[in-house]
Design an enzyme around this catalytic site. Structure first.
Site, PDB file in Angstrom:
ATOM      1  N   GLY A  71      31.482  39.510  38.211  1.00 45.56           N
ATOM      2  CA  GLY A  71      30.442  40.815  39.071  1.00 45.56           C
ATOM      3  C   GLY A  71      29.681  41.460  38.191  1.00 45.56           C
ATOM      4  O   GLY A  71      28.786  42.319  38.599  1.00 45.56           O
ATOM      5  N   GLN A 175      34.624  43.643  45.701  1.00 49.34           N
ATOM      6  CA  GLN A 175      36.044  44.336  46.096  1.00 49.34           C
ATOM      7  C   GLN A 175      35.649  44.005  47.669  1.00 49.34           C
ATOM      8  O   GLN A 175      36.967  44.142  48.624  1.00 49.34           O
ATOM      9  CB  GLN A 175      35.667  45.612  45.515  1.00 49.34           C
ATOM     10  CG  GLN A 175      35.918  46.565  44.346  1.00 49.34           C
ATOM     11  CD  GLN A 175      37.165  46.100  44.118  1.00 49.34           C
ATOM     12  OE1 GLN A 175      38.027  45.465  44.754  1.00 49.34           O
ATOM     13  NE2 GLN A 175      37.166  46.043  42.362  1.00 49.34           N
ATOM     14  N   SER A 195      33.132  38.392  42.602  1.00 44.17           N
ATOM     15  CA  SER A 195      33.289  38.142  41.677  1.00 44.17           C
ATOM     16  C   SER A 195      35.167  37.414  41.130  1.00 44.17           C
ATOM     17  O   SER A 195      36.369  37.971  42.021  1.00 44.17           O
ATOM     18  CB  SER A 195      33.925  39.497  40.275  1.00 44.17           C
ATOM     19  OG  SER A 195      35.165  39.144  39.050  1.00 44.17           O
ATOM     20  N   HIS A 197      37.799  37.043  40.291  1.00 39.21           N
ATOM     21  CA  HIS A 197      39.497  37.817  39.469  1.00 39.21           C
ATOM     22  C   HIS A 197      39.433  38.777  40.219  1.00 39.21           C
ATOM     23  O   HIS A 197      40.790  38.724  40.855  1.00 39.21           O
ATOM     24  CB  HIS A 197      38.903  37.995  37.934  1.00 39.21           C
ATOM     25  CG  HIS A 197      38.311  39.495  37.891  1.00 39.21           C
ATOM     26  ND1 HIS A 197      38.932  40.496  37.453  1.00 39.21           N
ATOM     27  CD2 HIS A 197      37.650  38.932  37.613  1.00 39.21           C
ATOM     28  CE1 HIS A 197      37.992  41.202  37.140  1.00 39.21           C
ATOM     29  NE2 HIS A 197      37.176  41.121  36.914  1.00 39.21           N
ATOM     30  N   CYS A 327      39.206  56.484  30.413  1.00 42.79           N
ATOM     31  CA  CYS A 327      39.120  56.237  29.361  1.00 42.79           C
ATOM     32  C   CYS A 327      37.897  56.569  28.871  1.00 42.79           C
ATOM     33  O   CYS A 327      37.988  54.935  29.173  1.00 42.79           O
ATOM     34  CB  CYS A 327      40.013  56.243  28.987  1.00 42.79           C
ATOM     35  SG  CYS A 327      40.124  56.721  27.514  1.00 42.79           S
TER      36      CYS A 327
HETATM   37  C1  LIG Z   1      32.737  47.391  42.922  1.00 39.83           C
HETATM   38  C2  LIG Z   1      32.671  46.242  41.293  1.00 39.83           C
HETATM   39  N1  LIG Z   1      31.713  45.329  41.299  1.00 39.83           N
HETATM   40  C3  LIG Z   1      31.980  44.953  39.798  1.00 39.83           C
HETATM   41  C4  LIG Z   1      33.131  44.691  38.770  1.00 39.83           C
HETATM   42  C5  LIG Z   1      32.385  43.882  37.777  1.00 39.83           C
HETATM   43  O1  LIG Z   1      33.018  42.878  38.594  1.00 39.83           O
HETATM   44  P1  LIG Z   1      33.563  42.248  37.026  1.00 39.83           P
HETATM   45  O2  LIG Z   1      34.552  42.681  36.517  1.00 39.83           O
HETATM   46  O3  LIG Z   1      33.391  40.352  37.227  1.00 39.83           O
HETATM   47  O4  LIG Z   1      32.379  41.987  35.442  1.00 39.83           O
HETATM   48  C6  LIG Z   1      33.787  45.529  39.248  1.00 39.83           C
HETATM   49  C7  LIG Z   1      35.084  45.189  38.980  1.00 39.83           C
HETATM   50  O5  LIG Z   1      35.914  46.477  38.751  1.00 39.83           O
HETATM   51  C8  LIG Z   1      33.482  46.461  40.919  1.00 39.83           C
HETATM   52  O6  LIG Z   1      35.298  46.761  41.160  1.00 39.83           O
END
Ligand SMILES: Cc1ncc(COP(=O)(O)O)c(C=O)c1O
Length: 391
Positions: A71, A175, A195, A197, A327
């Site tokens: 992502g 998401q 993404s 994962h 954090c």
């Molecule tokens: C809305 C959103 N965009 C982008 C990302 C980033 O994705 P990645 O962990 O694959 O880099 C996340 C990850 O938490 C996300 O929640």
């Protein structure tokens, strides 16, 4: 002790079918997808197969799918790959930092960004996007579903604005994927990132829809992989895992798994909200209509508590959830998403995000509902501020 994981928006475990699909591509079929011998051909075929699955997932042509590292790379590619000095960029103040920080960096190169604020419900008003449009606006980027509240943004309406004004449109669907059916043709976006994962696939791999003819420049240069849109030897097992996870995600949207998930989330939410001094961040009802949300997420504040203390207390009872704070260099900052929605600092700090896996069971929800009231009561009893203030 029972362990219940309710932090699916942070990451999800691989499903056994995904592990099985990936296994041969680490062992016997380890070839480089660019090699012409048998090993290479096997790897190439697997990548092609995953590309077809992703094309079905996005509703696009296979040639419009670009595999990448996830992502963050997809979001960065949209911003860095399309914007030039003098351009104007429209995004929202509730995006993931992969978009917000990219926009901040582009300021050094003469790209101005308008960050559109959400309404208190967490929804972006498409009219606010339209009002932000300037002659030099080149790109709009809005997420499909927010990672903290689950609120689903009106991307179809924003897509129409982008089409009418001739502006490129990117969607961060990290998401939304797996929880909302994606159809890039009906949305009318040019770019969309996901993404693996977050949908029970492996970490460090993702995919992007790039509409044919969109002049997005690759972040990485080198080999001519991915039709010159993303250099670097393909992560074959990762891509195979993403393809399998996407296939399972499509089934889950159709076989009732995601509707059942929404039901379990609703039960969890309704019961937690019976605890005094709690309330929902994002969602609810606006103009008589429920605010659409991803099926698995709820964000709840627990007044007179530090969210972080509750996260730790729940962890000790076997429940994994996230707080409304992040954090940064040792200091706890309230969530930028909740703050942008107008939630005050104390409430943002007192908020927890529950994000359920699609494999969640009734018994998991029962267990969480059993431990939360005790944990809240215990922490409030320790807090001098809370004493006697909540009915
Ligand atoms: C809305 C959103 N965009 C982008 C990302 C980033 O994705 P990645 O962990 O694959 O880099 C996340 C990850 O938490 C996300 O929640």
């Amino acid at each position: 002790m029972r362990r219940v994981y309710m932090d699916a928006n942070a990451t999800t475990p691989l499903l056994p079918e995904v592990v099985e699909a990936m296994r041969p591509y680490w062992l016997e079929h380890f070839g480089n997808a660019s090699s012409i011998h048998l090993h290479g051909q096997q790897a190439h075929k697997a990548v092609d197969y995953a590309r077809e699955t992703m094309a079905e997932f996005f509703n696009c042509h296979a040639a419009e799918v670009v595999f990448n590292s996830g992502g963050t790379e997809g979001d960065n590619t949209a911003v860095f790959g399309l914007l030039h000095p003098g351009d104007h960029f429209i995004t929202t103040s509730i995006e993931h930092s992969a978009v917000i920080q990219a926009a901040n960096r582009m300021a050094q190169y003469g790209v101005e960004t308008t960050f559109v604020a959400p309404q208190p419900s967490g929804l972006i008003d498409p009219n606010d996007i339209l009002r932000a449009v300037r002659p030099e606006t080149r790109l709009i980027s809005v997420m499909l579903a927010n990672n903290e509240t689950g609120v689903r943004q009106p991307v179809e309406e924003i897509g129409k604005i982008a089409a009418d004004t001739g502006i490129f449109f990117h969607i961060d669907a990290v998401q939304g994927a797996g929880k909302v059916k994606i159809d890039v043709r009906s949305i009318g976006c040019h770019l969309l990132s996901i993404s693996a994962h977050k949908v029970h696939g492996p970490k460090g791999v993702g995919a992007m829809f790039v509409r044919r003819g969109t002049p997005v420049e690759s972040l990485l240069v080198g080999g001519s992989h991915e039709r010159r849109q993303r250099a670097g030897t393909e992560n074959v097992p990762g891509i195979v895992g993403l393809g399998k996870a996407a296939e399972l995600a499509m089934h889950s949207l159709e076989d009732g798994t995601i509707s059942k998930l929404a039901g379990l989330r609703d039960r969890l939410e309704t019961e937690i909200l019976k605890i005094p001094g709690t309330g929902l961040n994002g969602g609810g009802v606006v103009d008589g209509k429920p605010v659409p949300r991803a099926a698995n997420t709820t964000n709840i504040y627990f007044d007179q508590l530090e969210g972080e203390a509750l996260v730790i207390a729940l962890d000790l009872k076997g429940v994994s959830v996230s707080g409304g704070s992040a954090c940064h260099s040792g200091a706890t900052e309230p969530s930028h998403v909740l703050m942008a929605m107008g939630v005050n600092k104390a409430r943002a700090r007192a908020s927890l995000r529950f994000s359920l896996l699609k494999t969640v069971t009734e018994a998991d929800v029962d267990y969480v509902l059993q431990v939360i009231p005790e944990a809240v009561e215990h922490l409030r009893a320790l807090s001098p501020v809370a004493a006697g203030t909540l009915g």
